[in-house]
Design an enzyme around this catalytic site. Structure first.
Site, short mmCIF file in Angstrom:
data_model
loop_
_atom_site.label_atom_id
_atom_site.label_comp_id
_atom_site.label_asym_id
_atom_site.label_seq_id
_atom_site.Cartn_x
_atom_site.Cartn_y
_atom_site.Cartn_z
CB CYS A 141 37.78 32.54 23.86
SG CYS A 141 37.11 33.97 23.25
CG HIS B 266 40.72 36.68 23.69
ND1 HIS B 266 39.99 34.96 23.31
CD2 HIS B 266 41.98 36.30 24.18
CE1 HIS B 266 40.71 34.62 23.03
NE2 HIS B 266 42.07 34.46 24.20
#
Length: 1189
Positions: free
Chosen positions: A262, A505
């Site tokens: 990510c 994330h």
């Protein structure tokens, strides 16, 4: 049942209304079922609009009995403020609607009831009631849309609603119970509410809490729905993202997450929407190198797919071109480091093109580091390029403060004066940095991860840190900088990290165009975003209530946001049009477009083929041609690719309903034969695992699927056949078959002829290949095959007297039996489809006459020439293709390039050495082999020479279980030695690390020294191997051992080499001048090692250091700086500590005034250098980030 509707106009976001204003006539004794206790030692004052502060009663927190009077259920405005609290998303309120349903005869209701329809936001709504519970023992109440039929619901229906459902006693509105929620109502999610609204047993005949009557009285109750319609500004408010289409909703697509990529996705999206960068990447010339190992080409492909694809795009091609393996995909890397390395790689690819300088012009600015004297005209300065700016978050409230902090001036005065050369001597001076210019695209790295000295570890800084949409960078420029154009910058991207140090994330907020929406790029999902989501939500710090008021219970620590910006992208306002220039189809390389069109067409063809696969059946056909090209066992290799191997069976794809006659016509056209002259034989799997023809297909009317299903046991997804071409044709043009001949009456006649296939082993060329087939009576003798063989081979009618034909039957690959010449074929148990192998051999070379069968001799181990077919079959069974590579550290790969050889896996170590030595042109006795690590591809251990060490044992060693599973079984490294392997066995190889340039440069050498030698011999060998000055020229050398980055021991020059530990690191260094000619009483040393944070996290190269009696540590540091070779900021960042040998000892950090001689008197004490391990990424323990390709 009755209903009451109350509509209220849209109102601004409501403030908390938990506190009721206490008027003079308030009755403090009134019962309060929902009393709220105030436990915070602070005063909370509520000032309603139009109310003076003097009219407001102060709630005294000292009195724990203070209660707040709740509103009554029929006071709809007051209730609305209570049951519909402000939302964290702060959407604009479009409409409020209050609807009350009077429910009568409650216990007589059906299990499921609907209330009257009312309207809110232009849509119908109603209350859904399960009075006895929806499969639970509690009353269930929901809000649902009021469309009467499912087909009446618009396809695109969606409405964002905050709502509350209140159950109350119509006789006493102070008795009520409620729940609140919010939901996005759609055609698929038509209702939302509370399955467990209230336990049924509490509703009837039981007094409600502090009251004297139940909530449902006289079998009647009211249910009020408070419905607030809010604006769905981005189109995804409270969206569940089922079947969400990013391209359809936003016009953009996301990137797939491969595992933990990510962080990569957020950076790539940011670079993609820097349109000028995308254009520059498209101009890298890749048409001559369309390789998936070329990172420029794979980045072009990625950008093109983001531009044209309708679905999320994968990054696998790009990461593979970086040289990343699976483990790198599942490790989060440092985004700043990745960005820099990617820029460097693309710059390399652009060299020699018109766009060579474009990335530097776009992303690089200039910064000046200076020391400027205050009282004299003297300045020392250095101007450098920068590609990003790292700003401190800790201690700064916003971006502007960080910039001021960055250019803050340090005054050098007093004892810290600056030496301004011989002319000015020591002077007061200002030290700092100042920007000379900023790039058009400014990347700001916010230092959210820092070392916490209290916790002694790296921590994420979650402090609130604000950044503006626009700012003027000219404030931080040198006074002499060019300010002819504005240096105002506009925010273009916010890259966000959500989580803590070790897990988290990454996603990005980007503004693709100069004007318009912001978008959130969260891996494969792209959504519109509000400015609040871009800015406020990513400032970090504690969560704030929608109206900015702190929660009442202030004793608890504030709840911190897990998400915060870690990288900002700003674009210079006067360059916005240039940077965000539209990227058109014309900007995309033509070869890239063409390649994708071809790939799309091929993908579409494969998709169509997959969809229609169930309609088709594959057919694999052995022909005379494929058999004659086959050089292995059996008739063919069915797995071979017909496009690459002429011996592979021909492959066809026919509709399952096609007849066998259709198949024959198809094959005939392909091999240019008359369909009437072709007969197909079904191939079957025999019990001995060979595949041979069984019987011909005489009836061509069945379909290929029926024939496939009727065939004997088969292990293939395709129908397998042998195509026989007739050798005899009748006057009518029809084929005349030797056996299984059809008659005019339809009867099939089978005679005593059998079908045999012939193979020839050519001794001279050492090859085995198919010749053809033959029909012969099973009553004939084996020797009767010879005339047919002579005819087929064109060898005349008979051979010379000293030549014979030797015959074998290939029963299966590892069972080759000699055929007796005088034996009948029936007695030899030959049948249809059997294979007979023959070879032409001289009588003197054969110990087997045609009539006498005797086992041939064992293969000659010292030769690769096979004298009979059985030996060659044995080779085919054991042959192996092995790749050979020069050892990366011990041999010259340019001199000895990699190669492949087909070898007999039974060959011995010595024979292997002979073969490879012959190939390389070196003595076989001077070769050493190494096995290959299956994961990394690096050399493993050296192969030990042995009499029983065959190649298959070397490649597939027995024992050790899991260890050998990680070894490649098709490759070896080799090393060309300077001596014979036998001589090498008398030597010991020692890996020595040589230190130079202080201790900043390390070189490793493998030194061979006699096992009977001493350390002084090792030093002499090292001088020769490393080609360094001798001890007389360069100074005395000392060797010492280290273990786990700690100093172990110094090796005496007379120490035997054989006793040097194989599991320690041997280090060589020149003895420093300060240690030479020391008196024995002055020789006090301390072991020095490097660590990060805590002593157990050791790293770097340890060493032995002289301790000087009475020397202050400020002076000791100067000697350490010289000894280590570390300079400038690298050395300044080091903290020095004494570490005791005790396992749990904490480091004792030293000040400049302390004396090392005194604080570390014990030989068990260490001096620790605490600084960041530059050989590792700070987070996750990941190794150095690298990009290949």
């Amino acid at each position: 049942m009755g209903a009451v509707n109350i509509t209220t106009p849209p109102s601004p976001t409501a403030e908390f209304a938990n506190l009721t204003i206490l008027e003079d006539d308030h009755n403090p004794q009134a019962p309060s079922p929902n009393a709220m206790m105030i436990d915070a030692p602070e005063e909370h004052v509520v000032e309603p609009n139009g109310t003076d502060i003097d009219d407001v009663a102060i709630i005294n927190p000292d009195s724990m009995e203070t209660v707040i009077e709740p509103p009554r259920a029929n006071d709809y405005e007051a209730m609305k403020e209570t049951v519909l609290p402000p939302l964290i998303e702060q959407p604009r309120i479009l409409e409020d609607q209050v609807h009350t349903w009077s429910v009568q005869n409650w216990q007589s209701l059906a299990n499921k009831e609907h209330g009257p329809v009312f309207e809110a936001g232009g849509f119908p709504w109603r209350i859904l009631l399960f009075p006895r519970g929806n499969n639970v023992d509690q009353c269930s109440i929901y809000l649902e849309h009021g469309f009467e039929a499912s087909n009446a619901v618009p396809e695109d229906f969606s409405c964002c609603v905050q709502f509350a459902l209140v159950l109350w006693n119509p006789n006493d509105p102070s008795i009520y119970f409620h729940h609140a929620a919010h939901h996005r109502f759609t055609k698929e999610e038509s209702d939302w509410g509370f399955t467990r609204f209230l336990e049924v047993r509490k509703m009837f005949n039981v007094v409600w809490e502090n009251f004297d009557r139940p909530i449902i009285e006289n079998d009647a109750a009211n249910i009020t729905a408070y419905v607030r319609i809010v604006e769905d500004e981005t189109g995804v408010l409270w969206h569940n993202f089922n079947n969400y289409d990013s391209k359809k909703e936003t016009g953009y697509v996301g990137l797939k997450n491969q595992g933990a990529t990510c962080y990569l996705n957020s950076l790539l999206q940011s670079l993609y929407f820097t349109n000028a960068f995308r254009k520059a990447i498209y101009h890298i010339p890749t048409q001559e190198d369309e390789s998936m190992n070329n990172s420029a080409y794979t980045l072009q492909r990625l950008f093109y797919q983001l531009q044209t694809s309708n679905a999320a795009v994968g990054t696998n091609e790009l990461t593979k071109s970086f040289g990343w393996e699976t483990r790198h995909i599942f490790e989060q890397q440092d985004v700043q480091e990745l960005s820099r390395k990617l820029m460097e790689r693309m710059e390399e690819k652009m060299k020699g093109t018109p766009y060579e300088k474009v990335l530097q012009q776009m992303f690089s600015g200039k910064i000046k580091t200076y020391i400027s004297c205050i009282n004299v005209p003297y300045e020392s300065s250095r101007i450098e390029d920068f590609w990003d700016v790292q700003l401190n978050v800790s201690g700064n409230q916003n971006l502007l403060e960080s910039f001021q902090d960055y250019i803050q001036v340090e005054k050098l005065d007093g004892e810290n004066q600056y030496f301004a050369g011989e002319q000015y001597k020591l002077q007061d001076a200002n030290k700092g940095v100042i920007f000379q210019s900023f790039p058009d695209v400014l990347h700001l790295q916010l230092k959210r991860f820092e070392y916490d000295i209290q916790r002694d570890t790296m921590m994420k800084i979650n402090d609130r840190y604000e950044f503006p949409e626009e700012f003027d960078a000219g404030l931080y420029l040198d006074k002499d900088a060019d300010k002819s154009e504005s240096w105002e910058y506009q925010l273009h991207g916010v890259l966000v990290h959500s989580g803590d140090l070790n897990t988290g994330h990454y996603y990005a907020f980007l503004k693709p165009n100069k004007e318009g929406w912001w978008y959130k790029y969260d891996d494969d999902k792209v959504t519109k975003a509000t400015k609040r989501e871009v800015l406020e939500d990513n400032f970090g710090g504690p969560f704030r209530t929608p109206n900015g008021v702190r929660a009442l219970n202030s004793k608890k620590a504030p709840l911190m946001r897990p998400n915060s910006a870690y990288m900002l992208v700003y674009i210079r306002k006067c360059k916005l049009d240039k940077i965000l220039t539209p990227v058109t189809a014309e900007d995309t390389p033509y070869h890239l477009q063409k390649r994708f069109e071809e790939e799309t067409a091929a993908r579409e063809a494969r998709r169509k083929e997959r969809e229609e696969q169930h309609l088709y059946l594959g057919v694999k056909v052995i022909t005379e041609s494929t058999f004659q090209n086959h050089e292995g066992t059996d008739l063919t290799l069915f797995e071979a690719n017909p496009d690459e191997e002429p011996a592979a069976p021909r492959s066809y794809r026919l509709l399952r309903v096609a007849t066998m006659a259709d198949l024959v016509s198809y094959i005939a056209a392909d091999i240019e034969q008359d369909p009437r002259h072709i007969r197909l034989w079904i191939m079957v799997n025999r019990q001995n695992k060979t595949i041979r023809p069984d019987q011909p297909v005489m009836d061509l009317r069945p379909t290929v699927e029926e024939t496939y299903n009727r065939a004997a046991a088969h292990r293939d997804q395709a129908l397998r056949v042998w195509a026989e071409v007739a050798e005899e044709i009748g006057p009518d043009g029809e084929a005349i078959w030797p056996t299984y001949q059809g008659q005019s009456n339809g009867v099939i006649v089978k005679n005593d002829l059998i079908l045999l296939f012939l193979k020839w082993f050519d001794i001279e060329s050492q090859t085995l290949r198919g010749v053809g087939h033959v029909y012969i009576s099973k009553e004939k003798k084996v020797e009767d095959l010879i005339p047919t063989i002579l005819k087929k081979m064109g060898w005349g009618e008979k051979l010379s007297n000293d030549e014979k034909i030797q015959l074998w039957e290939e029963i299966k690959p590892n069972m080759i039996e000699v055929l007796k010449a005088k034996q009948t074929l029936k007695a030899a148990e030959l049948q249809d489809g059997d294979i007979v192998c023959f070879q032409r051999m001289h009588e003197r070379k054969s110990r087997i006459g045609l009539g006498e069968a005797k086992a041939s001799e064992e293969p000659n181990k010292s030769s690769d020439r096979f004298e009979d077919a059985r030996e060659y079959y044995d080779f085919l069974l054991n042959k192996k293709t092995v790749k050979f590579h020069a050892h990366p550290q011990k041999s010259d790969a340019e001199k000895f390039p990699a190669f492949e050889m087909v070898l007999n896996s039974k060959m011995s170590y010595d024979r292997l050495s002979e073969k490879i030595g012959e190939r390389l042109g070196v003595e076989p006795t001077h070769l050493r082999f190494y096995t290959v690590n299956g994961s990394s591809g690096n050399p493993r251990t050296a192969v030990k020479r042995g009499q029983n060490q065959a190649l298959h044992i070397i490649l597939n060693p027995t024992g050790y279980g899991q260890l050998n599973m990680n070894q490649r079984n098709d490759a070896l490294y080799f090393e060309v030695l300077d001596m014979t392997l036998a001589e090498l066995d008398t030597k010991k190889c020692i890996k020595v690390t040589v230190l130079s340039e202080g201790m900043t440069k390390e070189e490793q050498f493998d030194v061979l020294v006699s096992k009977a030698g001493q350390v002084r011999d090792l030093i002499e060998g090292l001088i020769r191997k490393a080609r360094i000055p001798s001890e007389e020229e360069g100074g005395k050398i000392r060797l010492y051992e280290t273990s786990n980055h700690k100093f172990f021991r110094e090796l005496d020059r007379l120490y035997p080499v054989i006793s040097i530990n194989d599991y320690t690191t041997v280090v060589a260094e020149r003895i420093p001048e300060e240690e030479l000619n020391l008196k024995e009483e002055d020789q006090q040393f301390i072991s020095v090692f490097h660590f990060q944070g805590e002593p157990s996290r050791a790293h770097g190269m340890p060493f032995k250091f002289l301790v000087v009696e009475g020397e202050k540590f400020s002076e000791t540091k100067k000697r350490l700086e010289k000894r280590t070779g570390l300079k400038g900021k690298s050395f300044e960042k080091i903290k020095f500590a004494v570490v005791r040998r005790a396992q749990y000892s904490r480091p004792q950090y030293l000040t400049d005034d302390e004396i090392l001689w005194e604080v570390a008197p014990s030989p068990d004490d260490f001096l620790g250098l605490d600084h960041v391990d530059r050989t590792r990424t700070l987070r996750n323990g990941v190794g150095d980030l690298f990009l290949k390709g």
